[in-house]
Design a protein around this motif. Structure first.
Motif, PDB file in Angstrom:
ATOM      1  N   ASP A 182       0.849  -1.184   0.000  1.00 11.49           N
ATOM      2  CA  ASP A 182       0.000   0.000   0.000  1.00 11.49           C
ATOM      3  C   ASP A 182       0.892   1.244   0.000  1.00 11.49           C
ATOM      4  O   ASP A 182       0.960   1.986   0.979  1.00 11.49           O
ATOM      5  CB  ASP A 182      -0.928  -0.014   1.218  1.00 11.49           C
ATOM      6  CG  ASP A 182      -1.948   1.102   1.171  1.00 11.49           C
ATOM      7  OD1 ASP A 182      -2.226   1.610   0.067  1.00 11.49           O
ATOM      8  OD2 ASP A 182      -2.462   1.477   2.236  1.00 11.49           O
ATOM      9  N   PHE A 183       1.610   1.415  -1.105  1.00 11.50           N
ATOM     10  CA  PHE A 183       2.527   2.535  -1.230  1.00 11.50           C
ATOM     11  C   PHE A 183       2.698   2.856  -2.701  1.00 11.50           C
ATOM     12  O   PHE A 183       2.921   1.971  -3.521  1.00 11.50           O
ATOM     13  CB  PHE A 183       3.889   2.186  -0.623  1.00 11.50           C
ATOM     14  CG  PHE A 183       4.863   3.330  -0.647  1.00 11.50           C
ATOM     15  CD1 PHE A 183       4.899   4.240   0.388  1.00 11.50           C
ATOM     16  CD2 PHE A 183       5.717   3.508  -1.715  1.00 11.50           C
ATOM     17  CE1 PHE A 183       5.782   5.305   0.366  1.00 11.50           C
ATOM     18  CE2 PHE A 183       6.596   4.567  -1.755  1.00 11.50           C
ATOM     19  CZ  PHE A 183       6.641   5.466  -0.706  1.00 11.50           C
ATOM     20  N   THR A 184       2.581   4.124  -3.032  1.00 11.03           N
ATOM     21  CA  THR A 184       2.848   4.618  -4.381  1.00 11.03           C
ATOM     22  C   THR A 184       3.694   5.868  -4.237  1.00 11.03           C
ATOM     23  O   THR A 184       3.426   6.704  -3.373  1.00 11.03           O
ATOM     24  CB  THR A 184       1.536   4.964  -5.119  1.00 11.03           C
ATOM     25  OG1 THR A 184       0.726   3.784  -5.193  1.00 11.03           O
ATOM     26  CG2 THR A 184       1.812   5.463  -6.521  1.00 11.03           C
ATOM     27  N   GLY A 185       4.730   5.984  -5.052  1.00 13.07           N
ATOM     28  CA  GLY A 185       5.584   7.160  -4.971  1.00 13.07           C
ATOM     29  C   GLY A 185       6.519   7.226  -6.152  1.00 13.07           C
ATOM     30  O   GLY A 185       6.454   6.404  -7.070  1.00 13.07           O
ATOM     31  N   THR A 186       7.418   8.193  -6.108  1.00 11.43           N
ATOM     32  CA  THR A 186       8.437   8.286  -7.141  1.00 11.43           C
ATOM     33  C   THR A 186       9.378   7.091  -6.985  1.00 11.43           C
ATOM     34  O   THR A 186       9.360   6.391  -5.961  1.00 11.43           O
ATOM     35  CB  THR A 186       9.250   9.588  -7.004  1.00 11.43           C
ATOM     36  OG1 THR A 186       9.981   9.534  -5.772  1.00 11.43           O
ATOM     37  CG2 THR A 186       8.359  10.818  -7.068  1.00 11.43           C
ATOM     38  N   LEU A 187      10.217   6.893  -7.963  1.00 15.15           N
ATOM     39  CA  LEU A 187      11.174   5.801  -7.893  1.00 15.15           C
ATOM     40  C   LEU A 187      12.055   5.932  -6.652  1.00 15.15           C
ATOM     41  O   LEU A 187      12.241   4.977  -5.903  1.00 15.15           O
ATOM     42  CB  LEU A 187      12.018   5.795  -9.169  1.00 15.15           C
ATOM     43  CG  LEU A 187      12.975   4.654  -9.360  1.00 15.15           C
ATOM     44  CD1 LEU A 187      12.245   3.320  -9.320  1.00 15.15           C
ATOM     45  CD2 LEU A 187      13.705   4.811 -10.672  1.00 15.15           C
TER      46      LEU A 187
END
Length: 89
Positions: A66-71
């Motif tokens: 449950d994590f979305t972000g930049t590289l």
């Protein structure tokens, strides 16, 4: 994708907690390995520059984190949550 792969490799090399982690591009995804063992894959997100992650739970199936972000944020998340760097069980 070549630039993205190079960015991932630089971020991994600069983090001492990720020693031994290798990244490879596979069909538009970034796969992270420790030795020959694939443990995390980063998938392009819905918006430009965003990535979501899945880890290989108990060497049996992919489980979405449950994590979305930049590289860079994804790689930092992995180094701060070290239990995702190793197999469970």
């Amino acid at each position: 994708m070549e630039n993205t792969l190079n960015e991932a490799r630089r971020a991994i090399r600069s983090n001492p907690k990720l020693v031994g982690v290798v990244s490879r591009e596979v069909e538009g995804e970034l796969h992270l390995f420790r030795g020959d063992d694939l443990f995390v894959r980063l998938l392009p997100g819905d918006r430009e520059g965003a990535w979501r992650m899945e880890y290989f739970r108990n060497r049996e199936s992919w489980e979405c984190l449950d994590f979305t972000g930049t590289l860079k944020e994804c790689i930092e998340f992995l180094s701060e949550n070290e239990h995702y760097l190793f197999w469970e069980g």
